[in-house]
Structures are given as structure tokens and as C-alpha cells.
Design an enzyme around this catalytic site. Structure first.
Site, PDB file in Angstrom:
ATOM      1  N   HIS A 244      22.952  40.961  -5.833  1.00 17.64           N
ATOM      2  CA  HIS A 244      22.031  39.909  -5.388  1.00 17.64           C
ATOM      3  C   HIS A 244      22.534  38.480  -5.684  1.00 17.64           C
ATOM      4  O   HIS A 244      22.860  37.734  -4.782  1.00 17.64           O
ATOM      5  CB  HIS A 244      20.664  40.096  -6.071  1.00 17.64           C
ATOM      6  CG  HIS A 244      20.067  41.456  -5.908  1.00 17.64           C
ATOM      7  ND1 HIS A 244      19.523  41.925  -4.716  1.00 17.64           N
ATOM      8  CD2 HIS A 244      19.923  42.463  -6.800  1.00 17.64           C
ATOM      9  CE1 HIS A 244      19.074  43.148  -4.892  1.00 17.64           C
ATOM     10  NE2 HIS A 244      19.294  43.506  -6.136  1.00 17.64           N
TER      11      HIS A 244
HETATM   12  O1  RIB Z   1      15.423  41.337  -7.333  1.00 19.68           O
HETATM   13  C1  RIB Z   1      16.709  41.007  -7.787  1.00 19.68           C
HETATM   14  C2  RIB Z   1      16.664  39.825  -8.704  1.00 19.68           C
HETATM   15  O2  RIB Z   1      15.878  40.140  -9.862  1.00 19.68           O
HETATM   16  C3  RIB Z   1      18.050  39.434  -9.253  1.00 19.68           C
HETATM   17  O3  RIB Z   1      18.086  38.056  -9.510  1.00 19.68           O
HETATM   18  C4  RIB Z   1      18.119  40.195 -10.540  1.00 19.68           C
HETATM   19  O4  RIB Z   1      19.012  39.601 -11.484  1.00 19.68           O
HETATM   20  C5  RIB Z   1      16.702  40.086 -11.026  1.00 19.68           C
HETATM   21  O5  RIB Z   1      16.563  38.806 -11.658  1.00 19.68           O
END
Ligand code: RIB
Ligand code: CA
Length: 314
Positions: A244
């Protein structure tokens, strides 16, 4: 002529994918990381701020200024994600405790101070976790709103739904009130939702490429990804899991890797069923004004090539 560096603040809750994003940012000469502000999210604040310092030392950047911000959401109770990131928030590799010190100033005050003291519209905020620090900064000092150049954030989902509830993605779910302040602020927003991050899969070949760097950062990144992906592999039945947060930094470095649409996004802050949902008017069925560039596609090979190269320089 040397092009000027882009001044950024990274707001983050490390977190495995945050760790990769921070390394890429610290490895990129195009970026001037003014500071890293930790927020409670994947794990509590005492660990996210420590993990920020661990990652700065892994990237051989111990001079980076790290600040602790909010220990919990603006209104709601903190929800964490040790089931994904482990108890430490960086389970997997053996990483030494940090030697570098935490800055004394509160992260929210740092964000306000930097925005007030920097030339208008020169500082970009890269938000990798719940938006609590930024929401608090906007609430405490609304005069900073016109001074922010742009906020690039990882959060939300439309075509992909949610990952912590059927409706909500984790970062927005943890602090929907802060998210509503950010999305309602009028600050230019670029959003990296699950719609695009789910197309950035850490396949076995891609993880192997980090291991084959045969450097401390490369091997540690491979070990982080090996640990991080196991949860999503089981959940989605895929080879690897979505990576992500590094998409936020990659967008700054190579925006042409990405495509999306300027749309209206509102945040659910009332219903417990859909709490933290990003309600995206993707098909413009309302008259609500667009307030965010919603990224839906990327060149995944180009993305992994970029982050591998940058981490390979550490
Ligand atoms: O949903 C994914 C996000 O939530 C990413 O930023 C992960 O590190 C968590 O913070
Ligand atoms: Ca994160």
C-alpha cells in the site's frame, strides 16, 4: 540546473508497508524529508515512533527528525493491526533498537510550525496512516490550510470495498473524523486507495528481487514483505499481498505510473455499519464538488522497479 527538491513531511504508522515507503523516500534525492511524524495506527504510538527511528537507521539516515504525534484518534477508540504487522509493528526481520533520539516537539505542533514557517504551497504531506495528526493540525491551526501544497494519502476504497470492515479501509476507519476534516479542507488531495494498491502485489519474484540486492536494506525489506504478505495471501488467496504505502512516495517520484479521476469523496462518520467508508461519487451522480484525485490504476512493474532501485541505493 539542479531542480529544487520537493519538501515533504511523512506522517506514518509503521507498519511494514510504511517501512518500505520511508526507505524509498529517504533514498530519493528529489525529496527533502523535513520530518517524519508518527501516529498511532498499526500499533500504538510508542511503537510507531520507535519503528520510524529503526527505519531511518536501516536507511542510514539517522539525522532524520522523527516526532511523536497523536496516541489515538480524535474521537474514537484506537484500533490497531498487530494481526497483520505483529506485536512490534515490524515483525519479521531482526532490526536493532534505535540509537537516534526522538524529537521533543509534538508531531502535530511540528506540522503546524513547518507549514507556518515555510513559503506557502511548498510543503507536501505524505500520509501513510490514520489522519489523526493532520486532522488535529487543521483543527488547531486552520490558517495552515491554504499553505499546504498537497496531501498525498494512502487510504479508502471504492471498487475494492474495505479491508478492516466490508465498507472501510484501515487508515480511514481508525480515524474517520480526522479523515472528514482532511477531505473537507479544500487542500489538494491525491488518494491511493485499495483500488490501486491491490494492483501492487508483492509476488514471490518481486520479493526475491529485494533479497537479491544482498544489502542490509534489501534483505530487511524482503523479510518485512515475507511477513507482511502472509495475512493477505491467506485472505485473498493470492501470490503475495498488496503493497500500500510506497505508492504515495512513488507517485511523487513518477506520477506517470498512475492514473485516476478527480471525484467527490465524503467520509462516513455516523453509521457503525459503514463507519470510515469513503463514499466516492465516481460516476458523478450527485452535484457534490470533486475534492480528490482518486487513483485507480498503476504500472505495477514500473512501481516495483522504482522502489527496488531506490532501496538498492541505501
Ligand atoms: O489499509 C492499509 C493501510 O493501513 C496501510 O497504510 C497500512 O500500513 C495500514 O496503516
Ligand atoms: Ca500505514
Amino acid at each position: 540546473m539542479e531542480t529544487s527538491k520537493r519538501a515533504i513531511i511523512i506522517d506514518t504508522d509503521p507498519g511494514h508497508d510504511d517501512a518500505v515507503a520511508i526507505q524509498v523516500a529517504l533514498a530519493s534525492p528529489e525529496l527533502d524529508v523535513l520530518g517524519i511524524t508518527a501516529v498511532a495506527g498499526n500499533v500504538p504510538l510508542g511503537l510507531t515512533e520507535k519503528n520510524c527511528r529503526i527505519i531511518c537507521e536501516l536507511a542510514k539516515r539517522p539525522e532524520t527528525r522523527v516526532f511523536a504525534g497523536a496516541a489515538g484518534p480524535m474521537k474514537r477508540r484506537l484500533v490497531t493491526a498487530e494481526n497483520i504487522h505483529g506485536k512490534s509493528g515490524l515483525d519479521g526481520p531482526e532490526l536493532p533498537d534505535p540509537m537516534m533520539k526522538l524529537q521533543a516537539q509534538n508531531g502535530v505542533d511540528f506540522i503546524i510550525e513547518v507549514l507556518k514557517s515555510s513559503p506557502e504551497k511548498t510543503v507536501t504531506i505524505c500520509a501513510l496512516g490514520p489522519l489523526t495528526n493532520i486532522g488535529l493540525a487543521l483543527q488547531k491551526a486552520p490558517e495552515i490550510v491554504p499553505r499546504v501544497k498537497e496531501i498525498i494519502l494512502m487510504g479508502g476504497g471504492f471498487f475494492e470495498g474495505g479491508n478492516v470492515t466490508p465498507a472501510a479501509e484501515f487508515n480511514i476507519f481508525v480515524d474517520p473524523d480526522a479523515a472528514a476534516l482532511v477531505f473537507g479542507s479544500g487542500i489538494p488531495l491525491v488518494v491511493m486507495p485499495l483500488d490501486v494498491t491491490h494492483k501492487a502485489q508483492t509476488t514471490a519474484a518481486r520479493v526475491k528481487a529485494f533479497r537479491n540486492l544482498d544489502t542490509q536494506a534489501g534483505i530487511a525489506t524482503a523479510e518485512l514483505l515475507d511477513f507482511f504478505e502472509r495475512f493477505d495471501e491467506e485472505k485473498y488467496g493470492t501470490d503475495g499481498g498488496p503493497l500500500h504505502d510506497p505508492n504515495v512516495i512513488a507517485y511523487l517520484l513518477k506520477p506517470d505510473l498512475y492514473s485516476g479521476r478527480f471525484v467527490n469523496v465524503e467520509i462516513e462518520t455516523e453509521s457503525e455499519l459503514t463507519m470510515g467508508m469513503t463514499v466516492v461519487d465516481y460516476w458523478k451522480v450527485t452535484r457534490r464538488s470533486p475534492n480528490a484525485f482518486w487513483v485507480t490504476d498503476l504500472d505495477a512493474d514500473g512501481f516495483f522497479e522504482l522502489i527496488l532501485h531506490r532501496i538498492g541505493t541505501l
